[in-house]
Enzyme design. Structure first.
Site, PDB file in Angstrom:
ATOM      1  N   GLU A   1       1.007  -1.230  -0.031  1.00 29.67           N
ATOM      2  CA  GLU A   1       0.235   0.016  -0.002  1.00 29.67           C
ATOM      3  C   GLU A   1       0.741   1.192  -0.040  1.00 29.67           C
ATOM      4  O   GLU A   1       1.617   1.802   1.019  1.00 29.67           O
ATOM      5  CB  GLU A   1      -0.939  -0.012   1.218  1.00 29.67           C
ATOM      6  CG  GLU A   1      -1.897   0.923   1.055  1.00 29.67           C
ATOM      7  CD  GLU A   1      -1.728   2.427   1.681  1.00 29.67           C
ATOM      8  OE1 GLU A   1      -1.285   3.234   0.548  1.00 29.67           O
ATOM      9  OE2 GLU A   1      -1.781   2.470   2.767  1.00 29.67           O
TER      10      GLU A   1
ATOM     11  N   CYS B   1      -2.234   8.645   3.249  1.00 25.21           N
ATOM     12  CA  CYS B   1      -2.061   8.069   1.854  1.00 25.21           C
ATOM     13  C   CYS B   1      -3.123   8.218   1.193  1.00 25.21           C
ATOM     14  O   CYS B   1      -2.972   8.378  -0.143  1.00 25.21           O
ATOM     15  CB  CYS B   1      -1.576   6.693   2.319  1.00 25.21           C
ATOM     16  SG  CYS B   1      -2.715   5.898   3.362  1.00 25.21           S
TER      17      CYS B   1
END
Length: 584
Positions: A289, A323
């Site tokens: 990720e 993120c």
């Protein structure tokens, strides 16, 4: 008999239902052990001076106040931790779902009852305001645990599957077995949630887990390890089931190559490349990720009042250090001026300062040293190529701490670094579009593809546009709400990584999916005599007949196969019995 439309019976009935529900919840809460861990005591235990070079300096990024020094683990220490966690995982994989749920409930109870202290510890270590800590640290964690407790077992139970056409006499299923030891490397932006998020899923799936935290979130991680240790003991789990690793690159590298059964990495794309390369040497499966640069698309019929508030939260929450943060605001040309004016007006009122101070602040500090300077470089590069800063855009001239002001910039274009690179800071870049096709093209003109959002009063139109976005997640008329829907997977495409670590897919990804087939009826099946070694001279005809009988697209073809199958058991036409020798 007529029904009294006044429904006087509804209020008493609702009261009874609510009372029963409250008593049930209260009773369940009483059955959950409380943890005797005081976070305010745990924060004072670090030594104030460095005793060796293998130590991590811990400090508040907003005030630069030092908390002390923590131990940086060596590769040998990390490998030893993995070995101990492996032994613990062998016991834990035999645990019942009831015991796993209890462990999660203990953690949930502690989180709810100590949320103020959790937010304060996370705010001090990461620089975020308490409200942002409540959003990102507590709410997301509570929802994750609640979903696992309520639905997790359902997705880990053996799942019946179709046995197909030819295997109609078999039962088929998938069993989900724990992988063993999960390794995770997590960033600093949400110190509490980044630990509890992988931890809760891993242990619920029956695994042990070793978590390497960022050196910039070491202080809070050591505080939270005490909570984890107490929860494991209260649930009767092995003490080495969950361990936190502190250190630098040496410790992270040892976790990648030290023998974990699955690795989850959350961090930058550049480091993700190195992690994947190192994991390949041991064939360790990896979930990546990585970075994000989410597109936030505002169509011309959107409700600007609602959209503006959401846009500001998407850009400036946790000082933009998310993120799945909104960085590229793609706004219909007709709404551009009003959208920008509204955002600038609010941004000018935002209060920035130390997150854990006495004053309420809207924006805290950056966490990593040098990050604010990097954001300034991206803004300066854009301005040099024609972009315009409407508010912010300059490092504070004086004062302590890693601060960068909320910034809104227009005139951003392809070729500028700020359009291509992840900013990871409080910068809202706004561009315009004239058609849906142009909006999609702008959104997809990016090396990243994590999250996205589309706003329109025409929901069908927003869905059509969202379906064309190259992203792992899309929220319609909201931002990042897919993450609070914990049954959904989390992850991206392109340079944002691959595989998923949340939702049903992420939970099952922490298991080995084992395919199992067995006879449906209480008798065993055997290989047909014609196919047994040594095979008959009609073995191929038999196989060909099976294919015709089961898979021919016409009934005539199926009947041909059936006839050919039967013919395989008849004497061949024109065949003669071998002559017998006459006895002399």
């Amino acid at each position: 008999m007529e029904l009294d439309l006044g429904l006087p019976w509804v209020a008493p009935l609702v009261s009874v239902v609510l009372a029963i529900t409250f008593l049930g919840v209260w009773r369940r809460g009483r059955d959950i052990p409380a943890l005797d861990v005081r976070l305010e005591d745990a924060v004072r235990d670090l030594p104030r001076k460095a005793s060796s070079s293998h130590q991590i300096r811990c400090y508040d990024p907003a005030t630069l106040e030092e908390f002390g020094y923590a131990h940086a683990m060596s590769a040998a220490e990390v490998r030893d931790i993995i070995a101990k966690t492996r032994l613990a995982s062998k016991d834990w994989k035999k645990s019942s779902f009831a015991q796993r749920r209890m462990l999660l409930k203990i953690l949930l109870k502690f989180t709810v009852e100590n949320q103020a202290d959790i937010c304060r510890v996370s705010a001090l270590d990461s620089g975020k305001p308490l409200v942002d800590a409540s959003f990102g640290e507590v709410l997301g964690t509570c929802e994750k645990i609640w979903w696992l407790v309520a639905e997790g077992e359902r997705y880990l139970r053996p799942e019946r599957r179709s046995s197909g056409y030819m295997m109609f006499y078999k039962k088929a299923r998938v069993e989900y077995h724990p992988v063993g030891v999960v390794g995770t490397i997590v960033p600093w932006n949400y110190p509490f949630h980044n630990i509890l998020n992988p931890l809760t899923a891993a242990v619920f799936a029956g695994n042990g887990i070793v978590i390497k935290v960022s050196e910039h979130a070491t202080w809070s991680a050591l505080v939270y390890q005490r909570v984890i240790d107490a929860a494991l003991a209260a649930a009767g789990a092995p003490p080495d089931l969950v361990r936190i690793v502190t250190g630098f690159g040496e410790a992270g590298g040892a976790l990648v190559t030290g023998g974990v059964d699955k690795l989850i990495f959350v961090g930058s794309t550049a480091i993700g490349h190195k992690v994947l390369e190192a994991a390949a040497t041991t064939l360790t499966p990896v979930v990546l990720e990585l970075g994000g640069k989410d597109a936030f698309i505002v169509l011309e019929d959107a409700d600007l009042a609602t959209v503006t508030a959401t846009a500001l939260r998407g850009a400036f929450q946790s000082c933009g250090q998310n993120c799945a943060g909104a960085e590229r605001f793609i706004v219909a040309e007709r709404l551009f001026e009003e959208f920008v004016q509204r955002c600038v007006a609010v941004a000018g009122k935002l209060r920035q300062g130390p997150a854990a101070g006495e004053d309420v602040v809207d924006c805290g500090s950056m966490c990593m040293p040098g990050q604010a300077e990097k954001v300034q470089e991206l803004v300066d590069d854009a301005v040099a190529q024609g972009a315009k800063v409407l508010i912010g855009g300059r490092l504070p001239a004086t004062g302590k701490g890693h601060f960068y002001p909320p910034t809104i910039i227009t005139g951003v274009a392809r070729g500028m670094r700020i359009w291509e690179e992840e900013v990871f800071g409080p910068v809202m870049s706004v561009v315009t579009f004239r058609s849906d096709a142009e909006a999609v093209a702008l959104a997809n003109d990016c090396p990243f593809g994590l999250g996205s959002a589309v706003f329109s009063r025409d929901v069908a139109r927003a869905r059509r546009l969202g379906a064309q976005l190259e992203a792992g997640m899309t929220s319609i008329n909201d931002f990042a709400t897919t993450y609070m829907c914990q049954s959904l997977p989390f992850g991206g495409v392109k340079h944002s990584g691959f595989d998923r670590f949340a939702g049903v897919e992420g939970l099952r990804g922490l298991c080995v999916p084992k395919a199992v087939a067995e006879d449906m009826w209480p008798f065993s099946t055997a290989i047909p005599p014609l196919l047994q070694y040594p095979v008959s001279d009609r073995a191929f005809e038999f196989c060909s007949a099976l294919v015709w009988m089961f898979y021919a697209p016409t009934i005539a073809g199926n009947l041909k196969g059936l006839w050919s199958l039967a013919a395989c058991f008849l004497p061949k036409r024109g065949s003669k019995k071998p002559a017998q020798k006459k006895s002399s």
